[in-house]
Write a protein that holds these residues in place. Structure first.
Motif, PDB file in Angstrom:
ATOM      1  N   VAL A 277     -68.499 -41.094 -51.258  1.00 52.85           N
ATOM      2  CA  VAL A 277     -68.649 -40.002 -52.066  1.00 52.85           C
ATOM      3  C   VAL A 277     -69.738 -38.847 -52.151  1.00 52.85           C
ATOM      4  O   VAL A 277     -70.278 -39.344 -52.253  1.00 52.85           O
ATOM      5  N   ALA A 278     -69.066 -37.499 -51.639  1.00 51.74           N
ATOM      6  CA  ALA A 278     -70.060 -36.346 -51.406  1.00 51.74           C
ATOM      7  C   ALA A 278     -69.807 -35.785 -52.852  1.00 51.74           C
ATOM      8  O   ALA A 278     -68.226 -35.389 -52.903  1.00 51.74           O
ATOM      9  N   ARG A 279     -70.371 -35.278 -53.452  1.00 53.54           N
ATOM     10  CA  ARG A 279     -70.790 -34.669 -54.954  1.00 53.54           C
ATOM     11  C   ARG A 279     -71.164 -32.984 -54.299  1.00 53.54           C
ATOM     12  O   ARG A 279     -72.204 -32.995 -54.175  1.00 53.54           O
ATOM     13  N   VAL A 280     -70.163 -32.168 -55.162  1.00 53.88           N
ATOM     14  CA  VAL A 280     -70.786 -31.035 -54.649  1.00 53.88           C
ATOM     15  C   VAL A 280     -70.657 -29.817 -55.590  1.00 53.88           C
ATOM     16  O   VAL A 280     -69.663 -29.700 -56.367  1.00 53.88           O
ATOM     17  N   THR A 281     -71.971 -29.814 -56.781  1.00 51.85           N
ATOM     18  CA  THR A 281     -71.584 -28.961 -57.750  1.00 51.85           C
ATOM     19  C   THR A 281     -71.955 -27.445 -57.439  1.00 51.85           C
ATOM     20  O   THR A 281     -72.975 -26.911 -56.949  1.00 51.85           O
ATOM     21  N   LEU A 282     -71.296 -26.691 -57.312  1.00 49.54           N
ATOM     22  CA  LEU A 282     -71.273 -24.367 -57.641  1.00 49.54           C
ATOM     23  C   LEU A 282     -72.352 -24.255 -58.488  1.00 49.54           C
ATOM     24  O   LEU A 282     -71.601 -25.238 -59.937  1.00 49.54           O
ATOM     25  N   ASP A 283     -73.388 -23.928 -58.059  1.00 49.36           N
ATOM     26  CA  ASP A 283     -74.318 -23.048 -59.195  1.00 49.36           C
ATOM     27  C   ASP A 283     -74.478 -21.719 -59.045  1.00 49.36           C
ATOM     28  O   ASP A 283     -75.776 -21.918 -57.822  1.00 49.36           O
ATOM     29  N   ASN A 284     -74.099 -20.962 -58.721  1.00 48.19           N
ATOM     30  CA  ASN A 284     -74.001 -19.229 -58.598  1.00 48.19           C
ATOM     31  C   ASN A 284     -73.930 -19.000 -59.585  1.00 48.19           C
ATOM     32  O   ASN A 284     -73.290 -17.709 -60.214  1.00 48.19           O
TER      33      ASN A 284
ATOM     34  N   ASN B 164     -62.415 -45.480 -55.933  1.00 45.17           N
ATOM     35  CA  ASN B 164     -61.389 -46.433 -55.256  1.00 45.17           C
ATOM     36  C   ASN B 164     -61.011 -46.014 -53.977  1.00 45.17           C
ATOM     37  O   ASN B 164     -60.480 -46.484 -53.015  1.00 45.17           O
ATOM     38  N   ILE B 165     -60.526 -44.534 -54.040  1.00 43.66           N
ATOM     39  CA  ILE B 165     -60.066 -43.958 -52.942  1.00 43.66           C
ATOM     40  C   ILE B 165     -61.696 -43.869 -51.551  1.00 43.66           C
ATOM     41  O   ILE B 165     -61.089 -44.197 -50.192  1.00 43.66           O
ATOM     42  N   ALA B 166     -62.368 -43.456 -52.052  1.00 45.05           N
ATOM     43  CA  ALA B 166     -63.691 -44.013 -50.761  1.00 45.05           C
ATOM     44  C   ALA B 166     -63.299 -45.075 -50.415  1.00 45.05           C
ATOM     45  O   ALA B 166     -64.323 -45.209 -49.471  1.00 45.05           O
ATOM     46  N   ALA B 167     -63.072 -46.279 -51.846  1.00 45.18           N
ATOM     47  CA  ALA B 167     -63.523 -48.312 -50.979  1.00 45.18           C
ATOM     48  C   ALA B 167     -62.848 -48.577 -50.084  1.00 45.18           C
ATOM     49  O   ALA B 167     -62.105 -50.219 -49.699  1.00 45.18           O
ATOM     50  N   LEU B 168     -61.945 -47.664 -49.822  1.00 48.43           N
ATOM     51  CA  LEU B 168     -60.730 -47.676 -49.028  1.00 48.43           C
ATOM     52  C   LEU B 168     -60.449 -48.130 -47.747  1.00 48.43           C
ATOM     53  O   LEU B 168     -61.434 -47.864 -47.023  1.00 48.43           O
ATOM     54  N   PRO B 169     -59.918 -49.377 -47.005  1.00 46.74           N
ATOM     55  CA  PRO B 169     -60.527 -49.403 -45.648  1.00 46.74           C
ATOM     56  C   PRO B 169     -60.439 -48.558 -44.991  1.00 46.74           C
ATOM     57  O   PRO B 169     -59.781 -47.445 -45.179  1.00 46.74           O
ATOM     58  N   PRO B 170     -61.464 -48.201 -43.329  1.00 44.87           N
ATOM     59  CA  PRO B 170     -61.904 -47.534 -42.891  1.00 44.87           C
ATOM     60  C   PRO B 170     -60.207 -47.352 -42.462  1.00 44.87           C
ATOM     61  O   PRO B 170     -59.205 -47.663 -41.817  1.00 44.87           O
ATOM     62  N   GLY B 171     -60.335 -45.640 -42.381  1.00 51.40           N
ATOM     63  CA  GLY B 171     -59.055 -45.300 -41.329  1.00 51.40           C
ATOM     64  C   GLY B 171     -57.840 -44.335 -42.179  1.00 51.40           C
ATOM     65  O   GLY B 171     -56.672 -44.116 -41.734  1.00 51.40           O
ATOM     66  N   VAL B 172     -57.873 -45.148 -43.878  1.00 54.00           N
ATOM     67  CA  VAL B 172     -56.762 -45.632 -44.478  1.00 54.00           C
ATOM     68  C   VAL B 172     -56.393 -43.898 -44.698  1.00 54.00           C
ATOM     69  O   VAL B 172     -55.415 -43.095 -44.749  1.00 54.00           O
ATOM     70  N   VAL B 173     -57.007 -43.190 -45.011  1.00 50.99           N
ATOM     71  CA  VAL B 173     -57.373 -41.750 -45.988  1.00 50.99           C
ATOM     72  C   VAL B 173     -56.838 -40.924 -44.323  1.00 50.99           C
ATOM     73  O   VAL B 173     -55.871 -39.880 -45.009  1.00 50.99           O
ATOM     74  N   ALA B 174     -57.755 -41.044 -43.563  1.00 50.79           N
ATOM     75  CA  ALA B 174     -57.167 -39.987 -42.456  1.00 50.79           C
ATOM     76  C   ALA B 174     -55.611 -40.544 -41.958  1.00 50.79           C
ATOM     77  O   ALA B 174     -54.808 -39.676 -41.515  1.00 50.79           O
TER      78      ALA B 174
ATOM     79  N   PRO C  41     -69.009 -40.081 -40.871  1.00 48.45           N
ATOM     80  CA  PRO C  41     -67.671 -41.553 -41.339  1.00 48.45           C
ATOM     81  C   PRO C  41     -67.717 -41.854 -42.259  1.00 48.45           C
ATOM     82  O   PRO C  41     -67.006 -43.158 -43.459  1.00 48.45           O
ATOM     83  N   SER C  42     -69.211 -41.398 -43.235  1.00 47.98           N
ATOM     84  CA  SER C  42     -69.580 -41.677 -44.762  1.00 47.98           C
ATOM     85  C   SER C  42     -69.185 -41.651 -45.604  1.00 47.98           C
ATOM     86  O   SER C  42     -69.788 -41.818 -46.902  1.00 47.98           O
ATOM     87  N   VAL C  43     -68.437 -40.645 -44.862  1.00 49.36           N
ATOM     88  CA  VAL C  43     -68.032 -39.501 -46.137  1.00 49.36           C
ATOM     89  C   VAL C  43     -66.195 -39.518 -46.889  1.00 49.36           C
ATOM     90  O   VAL C  43     -65.261 -39.093 -45.294  1.00 49.36           O
ATOM     91  N   SER C  44     -65.583 -39.846 -46.673  1.00 43.19           N
ATOM     92  CA  SER C  44     -64.575 -40.090 -46.954  1.00 43.19           C
ATOM     93  C   SER C  44     -63.909 -39.222 -47.729  1.00 43.19           C
ATOM     94  O   SER C  44     -62.700 -38.582 -48.131  1.00 43.19           O
ATOM     95  N   VAL C  45     -64.264 -38.787 -49.216  1.00 42.06           N
ATOM     96  CA  VAL C  45     -63.792 -38.415 -50.331  1.00 42.06           C
ATOM     97  C   VAL C  45     -65.082 -37.251 -50.931  1.00 42.06           C
ATOM     98  O   VAL C  45     -65.738 -37.302 -51.072  1.00 42.06           O
ATOM     99  N   ILE C  46     -64.922 -36.169 -50.982  1.00 40.81           N
ATOM    100  CA  ILE C  46     -65.655 -34.729 -51.781  1.00 40.81           C
ATOM    101  C   ILE C  46     -65.545 -34.183 -53.109  1.00 40.81           C
ATOM    102  O   ILE C  46     -63.944 -33.611 -52.927  1.00 40.81           O
ATOM    103  N   VAL C  47     -65.577 -34.323 -54.247  1.00 36.27           N
ATOM    104  CA  VAL C  47     -65.238 -34.082 -55.241  1.00 36.27           C
ATOM    105  C   VAL C  47     -66.122 -32.709 -55.489  1.00 36.27           C
ATOM    106  O   VAL C  47     -67.595 -32.394 -55.220  1.00 36.27           O
ATOM    107  N   PHE C  48     -65.284 -31.998 -55.969  1.00 30.98           N
ATOM    108  CA  PHE C  48     -66.010 -29.889 -56.630  1.00 30.98           C
ATOM    109  C   PHE C  48     -66.073 -29.857 -57.573  1.00 30.98           C
ATOM    110  O   PHE C  48     -64.934 -29.965 -58.392  1.00 30.98           O
ATOM    111  N   ASP C  49     -67.751 -29.609 -58.680  1.00 36.01           N
ATOM    112  CA  ASP C  49     -67.199 -29.167 -60.006  1.00 36.01           C
ATOM    113  C   ASP C  49     -68.395 -28.397 -59.948  1.00 36.01           C
ATOM    114  O   ASP C  49     -69.284 -27.731 -58.996  1.00 36.01           O
TER     115      ASP C  49
END
Length: 280
Positions: free
Chosen positions: A17-24, A206-216, A49-57
């Motif tokens: 999971v990549a977490r991107v926090t906006l700070d402007n 939970n989504i990031a822990a799914l087997p490889p290829g499922v999200v795509a 391949p190490s990132v399956s989900v990106i969360v923006f806050d």
């Protein structure tokens, strides 16, 4: 990805999971610098391949993205560099929304403040969005500036909400609370503030822990609607209105009366309606 690479966003990656926090500060206006950093991040992680989900806050409790930087009214060439890379038929703001929409990772917005204009388009372009009850709010405020959404908003909202509700959002130009946004289909769910963080955290991991290829595979099985024809119509409508004197008057007048300050942004619709009621 080094910690000092960005100044307008904060990025951390763990367990897929990549977490991107906006700070402007002060209101997370979508200016050139913030858009460049977001585009760079999306490009950098696109093939990781190490990132399956990106969360923006947002680091700002009041604002996710206030809207596109209104001060750009006096910097007409500010986006020229990015515009060179935009596909034919898309303006730079539409291209930004399409880049997010076509990101291979699953994208999630955590909305715990206000998202207007380009910020609301960002929310609509993400795969999923969740809003905190009593805190998350959405608006397409462009009509109060004498224009229509120009970053995909007309097409994204018509696709998500249906034409009648999209017209209500765009022409009514009011702030929508999280509960109404959920009912309209603008966000996936509106959640109590004390459940909000935990729910999104569990879902993302939970989504990031799914087997490889499922999200795509899931994203391929549900292909995106082709909005290209509608985006061309939107750009023309936006550009035609932007060229009229009313747009510049309302945008500059809004800035003079406190837009893009915290206090002004908390009452932006009221501020712009007052300005619009004045004689040109």
């Amino acid at each position: 990805m080094t910690e000092d690479r960005y100044s307008k966003i904060r990025v951390s990656i763990a367990a897929g999971v990549a977490r991107v926090t906006l700070d402007n500060p002060p209101v997370n206006a979508l200016d050139v610098a913030l858009m460049k950093e977001l585009r760079d991040f999306l490009s950098t992680v696109r093939d990781l391949p190490s990132v399956s989900v990106i969360v923006f806050d947002s680091a700002n409790p009041d604002f996710f993205i206030a809207h596109v930087d209104m001060a750009l009214i006096d910097e007409p060439h500010a986006f020229d560099e990015m515009a060179k890379d935009a596909p034919a038929g898309l303006n730079v703001f539409q291209d930004f929304a399409e880049t997010l929409r076509r990101q291979p990772q699953l994208t999630i917005v955590k909305l715990a403040g206000i998202a207007r204009g380009g910020g609301a388009e960002f929310v609509a372009a993400a795969d999923m969005s969740f809003a905190a009850l009593g805190r998350g709010r959405l608006a397409q405020c462009e009509a109060l500036m004498g224009i229509v959404p120009g970053g995909g908003g007309t097409q994204l909202l018509a696709h998500r909400l249906g034409r009648a509700r999209a017209l209500e959002v765009i022409l009514g130009a009011d702030l929508f609370d999280a509960e109404t946004a959920e009912r309209y289909g603008w966000v996936n769910r509106a959640l109590p503030a004390d459940e909000f963080d935990g729910f999104v955290e569990r879902l993302a991991h939970n989504i990031a822990a799914l087997p490889p290829g499922v999200v795509a595979a899931a994203k391929r099985a549900m292909p995106l609607a082709d909005l290209s024809v509608g985006l061309a119509r939107e750009h023309q409508a936006w550009a035609d209105l932007f060229a009229l004197p009313a747009a510049a008057r309302l945008i500059r007048g809004g800035l003079a009366r406190g837009a893009q300050t915290r206090e002004g942004e908390l009452r932006l619709e009221e501020l712009l309606r007052e300005l619009g009621a004045m004689s040109p």
